[in-house]
Enzyme design. Structure first.
Site, PDB file in Angstrom:
ATOM      1  N   LYS A  81       0.849  -1.205   0.000  1.00 40.13           N
ATOM      2  CA  LYS A  81       0.000   0.000   0.000  1.00 40.13           C
ATOM      3  C   LYS A  81       0.878   1.247   0.000  1.00 40.13           C
ATOM      4  O   LYS A  81       1.902   1.281   0.692  1.00 40.13           O
ATOM      5  CB  LYS A  81      -0.896  -0.048   1.243  1.00 40.13           C
ATOM      6  CG  LYS A  81      -1.991   1.014   1.298  1.00 40.13           C
ATOM      7  CD  LYS A  81      -2.874   0.775   2.524  1.00 40.13           C
ATOM      8  CE  LYS A  81      -4.018   1.756   2.646  1.00 40.13           C
ATOM      9  NZ  LYS A  81      -4.888   1.472   3.806  1.00 40.13           N
ATOM     10  N   SER A 156      -9.753   1.293   2.693  1.00 41.36           N
ATOM     11  CA  SER A 156      -8.940   2.129   1.845  1.00 41.36           C
ATOM     12  C   SER A 156      -7.861   1.359   1.078  1.00 41.36           C
ATOM     13  O   SER A 156      -7.303   1.902   0.112  1.00 41.36           O
ATOM     14  CB  SER A 156      -8.284   3.236   2.668  1.00 41.36           C
ATOM     15  OG  SER A 156      -7.400   2.692   3.631  1.00 41.36           O
ATOM     16  N   SER A 180      -9.724  -1.092   6.890  1.00 43.59           N
ATOM     17  CA  SER A 180      -9.188  -0.914   5.531  1.00 43.59           C
ATOM     18  C   SER A 180      -8.480  -2.112   4.923  1.00 43.59           C
ATOM     19  O   SER A 180      -8.194  -2.097   3.730  1.00 43.59           O
ATOM     20  CB  SER A 180      -8.263   0.284   5.483  1.00 43.59           C
ATOM     21  OG  SER A 180      -9.044   1.434   5.355  1.00 43.59           O
TER      22      SER A 180
HETATM   23  N1  GLN Z   1     -13.270   3.359   6.234  1.00 44.21           N
HETATM   24  C1  GLN Z   1     -12.638   3.776   7.444  1.00 44.21           C
HETATM   25  C2  GLN Z   1     -12.338   5.254   7.394  1.00 44.21           C
HETATM   26  O1  GLN Z   1     -12.571   5.849   6.379  1.00 44.21           O
HETATM   27  C3  GLN Z   1     -11.417   2.953   7.718  1.00 44.21           C
HETATM   28  C4  GLN Z   1     -10.185   3.440   7.082  1.00 44.21           C
HETATM   29  C5  GLN Z   1      -8.961   2.630   7.422  1.00 44.21           C
HETATM   30  O2  GLN Z   1      -9.040   1.569   8.039  1.00 44.21           O
HETATM   31  N2  GLN Z   1      -7.823   3.161   7.056  1.00 44.21           N
HETATM   32  O3  GLN Z   1     -11.914   5.829   8.357  1.00 44.21           O
END
Ligand code: GLN
Length: 480
Positions: A81, A156, A180
Site C-alpha cells: 500500500k 482504503s 481498511s
Molecule cells: N473506512 C474507514 C475510514 O474511512 C477505515 C479506514 C482505514 O481503516 N484506514 O476511516
C-alpha cells in the site's frame, strides 16, 4: 504456463521455488505481464517497479542456486500500500500532497519483507491517507473491483485487494485503521487479516490515527496469511507501541479444526442495516461451523452503534493532529504565489489535500476544540472504553466472535455519495480497532449479482493463532 503462475497461492509458489521448478524471475515476470495487461482497467497500482523487481528476483534466484538456505517467502512477488514508506520509491499516500515524495528509509515491515526475500512489484492505490472505504478518494483515480469493474473494490486498501483478486500480486500489505484491510478483502473475495494492535511495527507507516492504525495482509488463502504474518510480526524498538508477540508459531496449530471452540454471534451485527444476502451467508456459515464441532451462541454487544460514532470522532481527532505536519514547508506539496507564512500554510494545505481529508481534519479540529472536547472527544473515549469492556466480557466465555465484515457487498460507483452513508458501512469493522483486537475477513459466498460476501472472525488479543486455525478449516471444509 504464465497464466497459471499468477493464480497460485504463496504456499504453492514457495514449494515450486524450493524444488527449483520455478524461478523468482519467472514468477515476477508473470505478474508484471499480468499488471501490464489488466491494470489499465483495474487501476490497482500507483507505481510499478518492474526493473527493480526483476533485479531483486535475479538476486534471490542466484542465492538459491548458490545453495543458500532461504525463507519460505523468498522470491514471492508482492504489492505494498502506498502509505508504507519504501526507500527510494515514491510513496504518495494517494495524495497530491505527497505526489513526489521519495522516502529516505524503509518502513519496518518493508525491512522484514526484504530480509525474507520478497520481491516488490509496486505500490498500491488507496483512499488519500487511508481515509475512505471505496478507494474513490485517491488523488490519482479510483481502483475498480475485478469481479465487476462498475463497482468499488472497497477501501482504503482497495488497490491491494484488487491486485490479489486480479492475480496482479501473490499478496498485498495494507493498513487497517477502521477496516481498511478487511473491508476491501471482503469486497474483492480475498482473505484479509488485521493483527492485534502493536503486533506489527507502525514505523514507516504514514500515520492516520496512531492509536488505531495497524498493518495487515491480503491474500488468496488463510495459509498464505499465516506464512506472511509469521515474518512481519515482531517487536521493533523504533515503535514504542509494538510488543513481543507471545505466540507467532501460526502454522503448527492450523490443521486442528474448530471442534470444541466457542463462537459468539452478536445480535447487533445482524440488524436492519445488514443486507439479507450478507446476513444469510454469515448465519449459514455459523451453522456450518456448528456442524464442524464449534459451539455457536447469540450474545449481546450493546455498544456496537456507539462504536461507529466514537471511531469517527477519535480517528478524525488523531488525523487532524497527525496531518498537521503537512504544512508546505517540511514535506510535500508547496503552493506558489503566497504572500506570507500563513498564506503558504493555507494555500498548500488547501491545494494539497482532497475533500475527504479536509472533512476529517475539520471534524477532528472541532471535536478537540475547547468548547466541544467534553461533548465529543471525551464521550467518544468513554464509548471506546465500553466497547473494550464488552469485548472482554464476551471473550471471558468465548474463543471467537463471528460477524459480517461489511453490511453489504460491493456497490456500484456513484451509488453512495453521502459521506455519512459510506461511514456507516464500517459498522462491523471499527469496533475491532477501538479494542485493538485481531480479526480476519474470509470469503463466505456470493450475492445474486455475483459479488463476494465476507465474514469476520474476531479473536482475543494476541490470539491470531485461533483466528487462523478457524479460518483455515472454514476455507478447507466450510466454504465449499
Ligand atoms: N473506512 C474507514 C475510514 O474511512 C477505515 C479506514 C482505514 O481503516 N484506514 O476511516
Amino acid at each position: 504456463m504464465n497464466h497459471e503462475i499468477v493464480t497460485y497461492s504463496i504456499q504453492q509458489l514457495s514449494k515450486l521455488l524450493t524444488k527449483r521448478e520455478l524461478s523468482s524471475v519467472e514468477i515476477t515476470k508473470a505478474y508484471l505481464e499480468q499488471i501490464e495487461q489488466r491494470d489499465k482497467m483495474i487501476g490497482a497500482y500507483l507505481t510499478v517497479c518492474a526493473d527493480e523487481a526483476i533485479l531483486q528476483a535475479e538476486r534471490i534466484d542466484k542465492r538459491r542456486l548458490d545453495g543458500e538456505e532461504l525463507s519460505v517467502l523468498s522470491g514471492i512477488a508482492i504489492g505494498i500500500k502506498d502509505n508504507i514508506c519504501t526507500k527510494g520509491i515514491r510513496t504518495t499516500c494517494g495524495s497530491k500532497m505527497l505526489e513526489n515524495f521519495i522516502p529516505p528509509y524503509d518502513a519496518h515491515v518493508v525491512k522484514m519483507l526484504n530480509k525474507a526475500g520478497t520481491v516488490l512489484l509496486g505500490k498500491q492505490n488507496l483512499d488519500e491517507f487511508g481515509m475512505g472505504s471505496t478507494t474513490e478518494h485517491s488523488a490519482f483515480g479510483c481502483t475498480k473491483n475485478p469481479h465487476d469493474i462498475s463497482r468499488i473494490p472497497g477501501g482504503s486498501s482497495g488497490g491491494g485487494a484488487a491486485a490479489v483478486a486480479a492475480n496482479m500480486a501473490a499478496c498485498s500489505i495494507g493498513s487497517d485503521t477502521g477496516g481498511s484491510v478487511r473491508f476491501p478483502a471482503a469486497m474483492c473475495g480475498m482473505v484479509g487479516i488485521k493483527p492485534t494492535y502493536g503486533a506489527i511495527s507502525r514505523n514507516g507507516l504514514v500515520a492516520f490515527a496512531s492509536s488505531l492504525d495497524q498493518i495487515g495482509v491480503m491474500t488468496k488463502t488463510v495459509m498464505d496469511a499465516a506464512m506472511l504474518l509469521s515474518v512481519i510480526i515482531g517487536k521493533d524498538p523504533a515503535d514504542a507501541t509494538s510488543v513481543v508477540h507471545p505466540d507467532v508459531d501460526f502454522l503448527s496449530g492450523l490443521h486442528q479444526g474448530v471442534s470444541g471452540m466457542k463462537i459468539a454471534l452478536p445480535e447487533a451485527y445482524f440488524g436492519k442495516s445488514i443486507s439479507p444476502a450478507v446476513k444469510n451467508a454469515v448465519l449459514d456459515a455459523a451453522k456450518k461451523l456448528q456442524q464442524m464441532g464449534a459451539r455457536v451462541e447469540m450474545v449481546h454487544l450493546a455498544s456496537t452503534d456507539a462504536a461507529l460514532s466514537a471511531y469517527y470522532i477519535i480517528s478524525s481527532a488523531e488525523c487532524s493532529s497527525n496531518l498537521a505536519r503537512f504544512d508546505g514547508v517540511r514535506y510535500g506539496y508547496r503552493a506558489t504565489g503566497y504572500v506570507d507564512m500563513e498564506d503558504l500554510y493555507i494555500k498548500s494545505r488547501n491545494e494539497g489535500f482532497g475533500d475527504e481529508v479536509k472533512r476529517r481534519v475539520m471534524l477532528g479540529t472541532f471535536v478537540l476544540s475547547e468548547g466541544h472536547y467534553e461533548a465529543y472527544y471525551h464521550r467518544a473515549m468513554q464509548a471506546k472504553a465500553a466497547v473494550c469492556r464488552e469485548f472482554a466480557d464476551v471473550f471471558s466465555q468465548y474463543d471467537l466472535i463471528l460477524t459480517p465484515t461489511a453490511p453489504m457487498t460491493a456497490w456500484q460507483f456513484g451509488k453512495k455519495n453521502s459521506p455519512t452513508e459510506i461511514y456507516s458501512s464500517d459498522l462491523c469493522t471499527v469496533p475491532v480497532n477501538l479494542a485493538g483486537l485481531p480479526a480476519i475477513s474470509l470469503p463466505c459466498g456470493w450475492d445474486a449479482d455475483g459479488m463476494p460476501i465476507g465474514m469476520q472472525l474476531i479473536g482475543k488479543a494476541f490470539d491470531e493463532k485461533t483466528l487462523l486455525r478457524a479460518g483455515y478449516v472454514w476455507e478447507q471444509e466450510g466454504s465449499r
